[in-house]
Design an enzyme around this catalytic site. Structure first.
Site, PDB file in Angstrom:
ATOM      1  N   CYS A 314       0.870  -1.182   0.000  1.00  0.00           N
ATOM      2  CA  CYS A 314       0.000   0.000   0.000  1.00  0.00           C
ATOM      3  C   CYS A 314       0.904   1.228   0.000  1.00  0.00           C
ATOM      4  O   CYS A 314       1.942   1.243   0.676  1.00  0.00           O
ATOM      5  CB  CYS A 314      -0.909  -0.008   1.225  1.00  0.00           C
ATOM      6  SG  CYS A 314      -2.033   1.399   1.310  1.00  0.00           S
ATOM      7  N   GLU A 348       1.720  -4.335  -5.360  1.00  0.00           N
ATOM      8  CA  GLU A 348       0.580  -5.242  -5.255  1.00  0.00           C
ATOM      9  C   GLU A 348      -0.589  -4.699  -6.058  1.00  0.00           C
ATOM     10  O   GLU A 348      -0.841  -3.504  -6.080  1.00  0.00           O
ATOM     11  CB  GLU A 348       0.203  -5.406  -3.780  1.00  0.00           C
ATOM     12  CG  GLU A 348      -0.849  -6.459  -3.510  1.00  0.00           C
ATOM     13  CD  GLU A 348      -1.069  -6.680  -2.023  1.00  0.00           C
ATOM     14  OE1 GLU A 348      -2.232  -6.890  -1.622  1.00  0.00           O
ATOM     15  OE2 GLU A 348      -0.080  -6.640  -1.268  1.00  0.00           O
TER      16      GLU A 348
END
Length: 458
Positions: A314, A348
């Site tokens: 993140c 990600e």
């Protein structure tokens, strides 16, 4: 000039909006939805290359109908030599018949032979469409139909103002407790605070900038300020150059801070799902230093052990610091860590809309920097492989291929792949690099990778 009734979903046109400097501007926007309320048409717009948090309903008075672009139906074009995106009608990618007949090279400023370290004589570039490795369908779906959350997370300046003062005003100078809020006028609901039902109904939350503890009222924050002596994030400072520092924080050792950081990020990231299970993660917090302390600018997290080579789980730059180059600095730092670890990395998936733009920009600039630095020998074209680019930059091979396709750099000519750098690409890259003043200095990084597989439960 088009009429208001002709505007449909998919149209693009300039839309009037007020920027952070309180100035009017006309950025290009796309119409995502149209509705009619009591005979008055409203248009839901997404500003191109802006965060989706700025999407809004506007009236026709804010639309520039003179420059409207109606959506076009894209004709399906066959792939060429197994290379998606090689369209015969694209002038920069087309091999002229005269050049094929004479055997002359294409009339382009720079040509680089791209060699693939693969066993077959002629390999098609994998990855499908240019941005396929970057995103999934959930990443690029318009979010205008979802419920808009509203929140305003604020911490007061020092000295603490009285309770009647406007809480959403950002202090102009460095203070011990700076305001951290969403874009002006874009309040977001505080249901990001998990199961704390009492706090989800409050219009404003007050936040301590250094320990990230949040409170329900200004008095709660004032009491906290008398006890909190933290002036920097917990954990180890692993990088410092000038006023910029990075701190490495273990999600297990500093659980409270890590959880508060995740909750803060949820205020600005719609897809954020991690709140409490922070043990498997490391957090890298970027700060700006002044006489008051180390002020949080942004952060990224990564798994201690990733089976899919993710080097970022993140990533967030807080709204007051956006559009100042800090996001790209966070991305560059994540790849510097990958270089020290001797690995290639990738973020990600799915990426947010702003994250996708930031990564594409970073990959493009980094790869073009490598290509433009190549030197030819004996008058021949310089050569480089995908694997070599990946090893130099620590960018995963699939992302390198995706970026080359996104930039439309690859041609297949006379049995080999050739990267063609046009004058527009070179000029655009040079202008972008002149604006990129913030860079990571690897000499200032003091980081020792850990083998988390040998540490049991970390």
């Amino acid at each position: 000039m088009a009429e208001v009734g002709e505007i449909i979903e998919g149209c693009r046109l300039p839309v009037l909006r007020r920027n952070q400097d309180n100035e009017d501007e006309w950025p290009l926007a796309e119409i995502l939805s149209v509705k009619d309320i009591s005979g008055r048409k409203l248009f839901y717009v997404h500003y191109i290359d802006f965060n989706k948090r700025l999407d809004e309903w506007v009236t026709h008075e804010r639309l520039d109908l003179k420059k409207i672009q109606f959506p076009k139906k894209e004709a399906k074009t066959p792939t060429k030599n197994g290379l998606p995106g090689s369209r015969p009608g694209s002038p920069e990618r087309e091999v002229p018949a005269s050049a094929q007949a004479s055997g002359k090279t294409l009339p382009i400023p720079v040509q680089i032979t791209l060699r693939f370290n693969l066993p077959k004589e002629r390999e098609a570039i994998p990855g499908g469409e240019p941005d396929q490795p970057l995103s999934s369908s959930s990443c690029l779906q318009p979010n205008h139909r979802s419920t808009k959350r509203k929140v305003e997370v604020v911490s007061p300046a020092t000295p603490v103002p009285n309770e009647t003062a406007p809480a959403s005003v950002f202090p102009q100078n460095g203070s011990a407790r700076r305001a951290v809020a969403a874009q002006p006028g874009r309040k977001r609901k505080s249901n990001c605070l998990g199961t704390d039902e009492e706090l989800t109904t409050l219009p404003v939350l007050y936040l301590c900038e250094f320990c990230l503890k949040y409170g329900r009222s200004l008095k709660c924050l004032q009491r906290h300020l008398t006890k909190c002596d933290l002036r920097h994030p917990p954990g180890n400072e692993i990088y410092r150059k000038g006023t910029i520092s990075f701190f490495e924080i273990d999600g297990r050792k500093n659980k409270s801070y890590s959880q508060n950081l995740c909750l803060l990020a949820k205020c600005f990231l719609d897809h954020k799902t991690l709140y409490y299970d922070t043990d498997p993660f490391l957090f890298y917090v970027m700060t700006e230093y002044d006489c008051k302390g180390f002020h949080i600018v942004g952060y990224f997290s990564k798994e201690k052990e990733s089976t899919e080579d993710y080097n970022v789980a993140c990533i967030l730059t807080l709204p007051p610091y956006q559009r100042r180059g800090y996001g790209k600095l966070l991305i560059e730092f994540s790849y510097e860590l990958s270089k020290v670890e001797g690995k290639t990395g990738t973020p990600e998936k799915p990426l947010s809309d702003l994250g996708l733009l930031s990564y594409r920009s970073y990959w493009s600039q980094t790869i073009l920097e490598i290509l433009m630095g190549l030197k030819s020998e004996s008058g021949e074209r310089p050569q480089i492989t995908i694997n070599e680019i990946s090893e130099i930059t620590s960018i995963k091979k699939e992302d390198v291929i995706s970026t080359l396709q996104y930039l439309n750099l690859i041609n297949y000519y006379k049995g080999q792949y050739i990267l063609t750098l046009s004058e527009d690409i070179v000029d655009g890259h040079e202008r972008a690099m002149l604006k990129r003043l913030l860079r990571i200095d690897s000499k200032c990084l003091h980081f020792t990778p850990k083998d988390w597989s040998k540490r049991g439960k970390w």
